[in-house]
Design an enzyme around this catalytic site. Structure first.
Site, PDB file in Angstrom:
ATOM      1  N   ASP A  24       0.850  -1.200   0.000  1.00 50.34           N
ATOM      2  CA  ASP A  24       0.000   0.000   0.000  1.00 50.34           C
ATOM      3  C   ASP A  24       0.882   1.245   0.000  1.00 50.34           C
ATOM      4  OD1 ASP A  24      -2.283  -1.490   0.005  1.00 50.34           O
ATOM      5  OD2 ASP A  24      -3.051  -0.732   1.923  1.00 50.34           O
ATOM      6  N   ASP A  82       0.396   4.059   1.473  1.00 48.53           N
ATOM      7  CA  ASP A  82       0.361   4.909   2.668  1.00 48.53           C
ATOM      8  C   ASP A  82       0.971   4.247   3.900  1.00 48.53           C
ATOM      9  OD1 ASP A  82      -1.583   3.021   3.254  1.00 48.53           O
ATOM     10  OD2 ASP A  82      -3.244   4.350   2.735  1.00 48.53           O
ATOM     11  N   TRP A 135     -13.361  -1.018  -2.282  1.00 46.91           N
ATOM     12  CA  TRP A 135     -12.563  -1.351  -1.100  1.00 46.91           C
ATOM     13  C   TRP A 135     -12.975  -2.686  -0.450  1.00 46.91           C
ATOM     14  CZ3 TRP A 135     -13.417  -2.422   3.966  1.00 46.91           C
ATOM     15  CH2 TRP A 135     -12.278  -2.443   4.789  1.00 46.91           C
ATOM     16  N   GLU A 172     -10.238  -8.227  -1.217  1.00 49.68           N
ATOM     17  CA  GLU A 172      -9.234  -8.815  -2.134  1.00 49.68           C
ATOM     18  C   GLU A 172      -8.064  -9.432  -1.371  1.00 49.68           C
ATOM     19  OE1 GLU A 172      -9.218  -5.652  -1.320  1.00 49.68           O
ATOM     20  OE2 GLU A 172      -7.092  -5.299  -0.962  1.00 49.68           O
ATOM     21  N   ASP A 173      -7.748  -8.859  -0.201  1.00 51.33           N
ATOM     22  CA  ASP A 173      -6.640  -9.415   0.586  1.00 51.33           C
ATOM     23  C   ASP A 173      -7.060 -10.726   1.261  1.00 51.33           C
ATOM     24  OD1 ASP A 173      -8.428  -7.983   2.140  1.00 51.33           O
ATOM     25  OD2 ASP A 173      -6.925  -6.767   3.168  1.00 51.33           O
ATOM     26  N   MET A 205       0.663   4.419   9.210  1.00 51.92           N
ATOM     27  CA  MET A 205      -0.168   4.719   8.038  1.00 51.92           C
ATOM     28  C   MET A 205      -0.419   6.215   8.010  1.00 51.92           C
ATOM     29  SD  MET A 205      -3.593   3.016   6.459  1.00 51.92           S
ATOM     30  CE  MET A 205      -4.910   3.957   7.172  1.00 51.92           C
ATOM     31  N   HIS A 242      -5.514   9.201   6.225  1.00 56.20           N
ATOM     32  CA  HIS A 242      -6.314   9.518   5.028  1.00 56.20           C
ATOM     33  C   HIS A 242      -7.760   9.125   5.254  1.00 56.20           C
ATOM     34  CE1 HIS A 242      -6.914   5.353   3.595  1.00 56.20           C
ATOM     35  NE2 HIS A 242      -5.734   5.125   4.137  1.00 56.20           N
ATOM     36  N   ARG A 249     -11.457   7.788   3.239  1.00 55.85           N
ATOM     37  CA  ARG A 249     -11.777   6.895   2.122  1.00 55.85           C
ATOM     38  C   ARG A 249     -11.770   7.699   0.821  1.00 55.85           C
ATOM     39  NH1 ARG A 249     -13.583   2.147   2.890  1.00 55.85           N
ATOM     40  NH2 ARG A 249     -14.434   2.576   4.953  1.00 55.85           N
TER      41      ARG A 249
HETATM   42  N1  UDH Z   1      -5.278   3.339  -3.420  1.00 50.03           N
HETATM   43  C1  UDH Z   1      -4.936   4.454  -4.184  1.00 50.03           C
HETATM   44  N2  UDH Z   1      -5.888   5.305  -4.591  1.00 50.03           N
HETATM   45  C2  UDH Z   1      -7.190   5.141  -4.288  1.00 50.03           C
HETATM   46  C3  UDH Z   1      -7.551   4.025  -3.516  1.00 50.03           C
HETATM   47  C4  UDH Z   1      -6.588   3.162  -3.082  1.00 50.03           C
HETATM   48  O1  UDH Z   1      -3.762   4.665  -4.482  1.00 50.03           O
HETATM   49  O2  UDH Z   1      -8.004   5.965  -4.706  1.00 50.03           O
HETATM   50  C5  UDH Z   1      -4.261   2.327  -3.063  1.00 50.03           C
HETATM   51  C6  UDH Z   1      -3.205   2.835  -2.119  1.00 50.03           C
HETATM   52  O3  UDH Z   1      -2.008   2.149  -2.366  1.00 50.03           O
HETATM   53  C7  UDH Z   1      -3.800   2.462  -0.787  1.00 50.03           C
HETATM   54  C8  UDH Z   1      -4.371   1.082  -1.090  1.00 50.03           C
HETATM   55  O4  UDH Z   1      -4.868   1.230  -2.422  1.00 50.03           O
HETATM   56  O5  UDH Z   1      -2.836   2.432   0.225  1.00 50.03           O
HETATM   57  C9  UDH Z   1      -5.469   0.617  -0.141  1.00 50.03           C
HETATM   58  O6  UDH Z   1      -6.512   1.564  -0.051  1.00 50.03           O
HETATM   59  P1  UDH Z   1      -6.831   2.362   1.303  1.00 50.03           P
HETATM   60  O7  UDH Z   1      -5.576   2.957   1.825  1.00 50.03           O
HETATM   61  O8  UDH Z   1      -7.928   3.337   1.021  1.00 50.03           O
HETATM   62  O9  UDH Z   1      -7.353   1.242   2.282  1.00 50.03           O
HETATM   63  P2  UDH Z   1      -7.392   1.308   3.872  1.00 50.03           P
HETATM   64  O10 UDH Z   1      -7.885   0.014   4.326  1.00 50.03           O
HETATM   65  O11 UDH Z   1      -8.455   2.479   4.158  1.00 50.03           O
HETATM   66  O12 UDH Z   1      -6.145   1.839   4.453  1.00 50.03           O
HETATM   67  C10 UDH Z   1      -9.781   2.289   3.956  1.00 50.03           C
HETATM   68  C11 UDH Z   1     -10.598   3.548   4.166  1.00 50.03           C
HETATM   69  C12 UDH Z   1     -10.147   4.315   5.343  1.00 50.03           C
HETATM   70  C13 UDH Z   1     -11.234   5.077   6.011  1.00 50.03           C
HETATM   71  C14 UDH Z   1     -10.679   5.758   7.206  1.00 50.03           C
HETATM   72  C15 UDH Z   1     -11.719   6.254   8.106  1.00 50.03           C
HETATM   73  N3  UDH Z   1     -11.126   6.491   9.396  1.00 50.03           N
HETATM   74 MN    MN Z   2      -4.668   3.136   3.752  1.00 51.75          MN
END
Ligand code: UDH
Ligand code: MN
Length: 348
Positions: free
Chosen positions: A197, A199, A259, A262-263, A289, A292, A294
């Protein structure tokens, strides 16, 4: 003068002939040694379609791998030590909003078109870092800033690939990572793939970006979840699988748009192959992390549980061997290879 019978003459002559033959073979052996050449290993060119042809896993994988034209021709060196002497342990991370790409480039002069190898020893593994990406430029900058020195301290031969999803169709992390694997193998026969990822920044350089005998999950803890594993079986964020392991599970599913899921799907594939996920110790496998929200275009995938239930039935047909895409551009930038792809859109 002694007496020599006809038998004795034949015996003497035989001795000379034998001596002559031995000298001849010694000469031939010396000539052979000096004229010996190192032959190139046979290399085959192929498209992803070659996945379905061929008999063995090895043959299919070789067919995926093109000439290693990106490899910096190495001088003969000793293998790097089992543990790099450059490791520092827990790191102090910085996320300066004033950071610029130019600064990161000038801090990493030894990186050529996203690729690096140690100058004084031969790396134990060649590792491709695959990062799915769309619209997270600041996160990418922070990650490059930390990851390049981190990987160099681990004395790895590595390259970073950013796989950018073109257009504004719903994001598909897993399919982008399949594309990354297929595209990276066209450059070089990487031993190991890190699915990363954008981030997540590693906090300790003892968290080694190499592959093990089993698939490895590297994010045991992260700041956002109090450094606890998100849930039992979590296999997302950053994972390491070697070339054969990922091929054996037919990569990720291509059908998770948006979202989530997939993992877990990849974990099911790994378990179906009777592989066992390993993790480094919790005090090492820690990540920050970058905060960020969604992203728009990556809404929660409501079908993810249904898809997950069908994985055992469909994994053979849905994955690397069915990953179709169109490469819009491939740029070899100083710090990474930037692959922009059109991966299509969801079926319904
Ligand atoms: N990613 C992108 N662009 C996007 C979406 C996803 O580059 O528009 C990639 C990026 O590498 C990211 C990864 O896909 O690190 C996973 O997506 P994510 O970081 O959005 O997933 P995570 O589980 O967050 O970290 C989910 C939503 C968070 C909501 C937070 C509310 N507190
Ligand atoms: Mn993330």
């Amino acid at each position: 003068m002694g007496f020599c019978s006809p038998v004795c003459k034949v015996y003497r002559r035989g001795k000379y002939i034998l001596l002559f033959l031995i000298s001849l073979s010694v000469l031939a052996w010396i000539a052979n040694l000096s004229g010996e050449t190192i032959k190139d290993a046979p290399v085959s060119f192929a498209t992803p379609q070659a996945l379905v042809k061929g008999d063995s896993l090895r043959e299919k994988l070789n067919a995926l791998t093109a000439t290693p034209n990106r490899l910096i021709t190495p001088a003969p060196k000793e293998e790097c030590p089992q543990e790099s002497p450059l490791l520092q342990g827990a790191l102090k991370l910085s996320f300066e909003s004033s950071l610029k790409l130019k600064d990161v480039e000038s801090d990493n002069k030894a990186v050529i078109e996203g690729e690096f190898e140690p100058s004084d020893c031969t790396a134990r593994q060649s590792v491709a870092i695959l990062i799915p990406h769309r619209g997270r430029e600041k996160h990418l900058l922070y990650l490059l800033h930390h990851l390049h020195p981190f990987l160099q301290r681990q004395q790895l031969h590595y390259a970073i690939y950013i796989i950018q999803q073109a257009g504004d169709v719903t994001f598909n992390r897993a399919k982008l990572l399949n594309v990354g694997y297929l595209e990276a193998l066209k450059d070089y026969s990487w031993d190991c793939f890190i699915f990363h990822d954008v981030d997540l920044v590693p906090e300790n350089d003892h968290n080694l970006y190499v592959c093990d005998k089993q698939p490895k999950h590297l994010v045991v803890g992260r700041n956002a979840t109090g450094y606890k594993l998100r849930y039992k079986g979590y296999f997302g964020g950053v994972t390491a699988m070697n070339k054969e392991q990922f091929f054996q599970v037919n990569g990720f599913s291509n059908n998770y748009w948006g979202w989530g899921g997939e993992d877990d799907d990849l974990r099911v594939r790994v378990e179906l192959q009777k592989m066992k996920i390993v993790r480094p110790p919790a005090d090492i496998a820690r990540y920050t992390m970058v905060f960020h929200k969604r992203d728009s275009g990556n809404e929660i995938n409501k079908d993810r549980m249904t898809l997950l239930g069908r994985t055992p039935l469909v994994w053979r047909k849905d994955g690397l061997n069915s990953c179709t895409y169109k490469t819009m551009s491939l740029e070899r930038l100083p710090l990474y290879v930037n692959v922009t792809v059109d991966i299509g859109k969801p079926l319904s």
